[in-house]
Scaffold this motif. Structure first.
Motif, PDB file in Angstrom:
ATOM      1  N   SER A  45       0.877  -1.092   0.094  1.00  0.00           N
ATOM      2  CA  SER A  45       0.051  -0.025   0.022  1.00  0.00           C
ATOM      3  C   SER A  45       0.926   1.216   0.082  1.00  0.00           C
ATOM      4  N   LYS A  46       0.469   2.145  -0.809  1.00  0.00           N
ATOM      5  CA  LYS A  46       1.365   3.416  -1.000  1.00  0.00           C
ATOM      6  C   LYS A  46       0.307   4.466  -0.841  1.00  0.00           C
ATOM      7  N   PRO A  47       0.841   5.701  -0.592  1.00  0.00           N
ATOM      8  CA  PRO A  47      -0.014   6.975  -0.595  1.00  0.00           C
ATOM      9  C   PRO A  47      -0.277   7.342  -2.220  1.00  0.00           C
ATOM     10  N   ILE A  48      -1.451   8.250  -2.427  1.00  0.00           N
ATOM     11  CA  ILE A  48      -1.572   8.656  -3.807  1.00  0.00           C
ATOM     12  C   ILE A  48      -0.425   9.510  -4.226  1.00  0.00           C
ATOM     13  N   PRO A  49       0.334   9.290  -5.249  1.00  0.00           N
ATOM     14  CA  PRO A  49       1.572   9.994  -5.838  1.00  0.00           C
ATOM     15  C   PRO A  49       1.150  11.572  -5.735  1.00  0.00           C
ATOM     16  N   ALA A  50       2.360  12.323  -5.472  1.00  0.00           N
ATOM     17  CA  ALA A  50       2.260  13.650  -5.448  1.00  0.00           C
ATOM     18  C   ALA A  50       1.947  13.962  -6.989  1.00  0.00           C
TER      19      ALA A  50
END
Length: 313
Positions: free
Chosen positions: A5-10
């Motif tokens: 799981s990763k955050p929404i990319p910049a």
């Protein structure tokens, strides 16, 4: 296999590249860093693609791109659909604009040759199909003639884009072809490559949840237990309204049955200001999945706080 799981990319983009030597030579790709990717295509940095490596076609320029993809996979889906509009299942057969008229030796349909008009037409189509129409996407143009071609197509086509879709122009970057930076960079060099634009919002979220002052759900009024379930915060400056993610969703969709499952925007019950679902989700995923990214974003503030504390002691 474990799904990371990763955050929404910049930032993640699907871009349109054009040869400045031969305008009919075009290329479609995806990247989280347009300036660096352009330098790679122009041979200034290692990387690039075989199709853009011919010196006779260099330098290349980025004439347009779509940003706002919630993940690299999402951008790759859009890129593949745009590169293969004759095959993608994201476009219904009856709506298909590009059709293959030739076959490869393998018997598979050969990809129709790209033209600027065909690419813009398929971008317009993809932004209207159910697969992508409710994504928080923004369309950027960096060449006046390409934007003019887009406007001409947009006024002629029967399909209409959703009103909230942003179309942005920036023709100020005269050195974008070579990838050179200027004192006041514009064009692709003005695109935010990190989370700095939402630093204030991220800081607010950290302060509210670290101090456990989220209180009751702004929508259903029930208590919000610390660390239980997904909780999102209002996107407006000065408002600390927090609610269950499901409650925010139902509220922003109007609170009644709808075929839409992804909200776009709505009104905060507390501050009465407009809230944006995409910004809310970006902060939420950073807070819950992006500890390293948050620490990097807020490190200056933390250092100042440590220094102030040391001086006080």
């Amino acid at each position: 296999m474990t799904l990371q799981s990763k955050p929404i990319p910049a930032l993640y983009t699907v871009y349109i590249l054009r040869s400045t030597v031969r305008h009919s030579s075009l290329y479609i790709g995806s990247t989280p860093n347009p300036p660096r990717r352009l330098s790679q295509h122009n041979g200034l940095v290692k990387g690039g693609a075989a199709r853009t490596s011919r010196g006779s076609l260099r330098p290349w320029e980025m004439v347009g791109l779509v940003s706002g993809f919630p993940s690299a996979v999402a951008a790759l889906k859009f890129e593949w659909a745009l590169n293969n509009p004759h095959l993608t299942l994201h476009i219904p057969t009856e709506s298909r604009i590009s059709v293959s008229t030739q076959r490869k030796r393998s018997g598979h349909p050969r990809r129709p040759r790209h033209s600027l008009i065909s690419i813009l037409s398929n971008v317009h189509l993809l932004l209207r199909v159910p697969s992508f129409e409710r994504w928080p996407l923004t369309l950027h143009f960096f060449a006046p003639d390409v934007f003019a071609a887009w406007q001409k197509h947009d006024t002629k086509t029967d399909g209409r884009l959703r009103p909230s879709l942003k179309v942005v122009t920036d023709f100020s970057d005269k050195d974008s072809v070579e990838g050179a930076q200027t004192e006041a960079p514009g064009g692709i060099h003005a695109l935010p490559l990190d989370y700095e634009p939402i630093k204030e919002f991220v800081t607010k979220g950290q302060e509210v949840f670290d101090s456990e002052r989220q209180g009751d759900c702004v929508v259903c009024k029930k208590t919000l237990p610390t660390g239980e379930g997904l909780q999102a915060i209002c996107t407006n400056t000065g408002c600390e309204a927090v609610g269950h993610l499901s409650c925010w969703s139902q509220h922003m969709l109007g609170g009644h049955h709808t075929d839409d499952v992804l909200p776009l925007n709505g009104i905060c019950p507390r501050c009465k200001g407009e809230v944006h679902w995409s910004e809310m989700m970006r902060e939420l995923t950073l807070r819950t999945r992006g500890q390293k990214e948050v620490e990097k974003l807020l490190k200056v503030k933390k250092r100042r706080a440590t220094k102030a504390k040391t001086q006080k002691e």
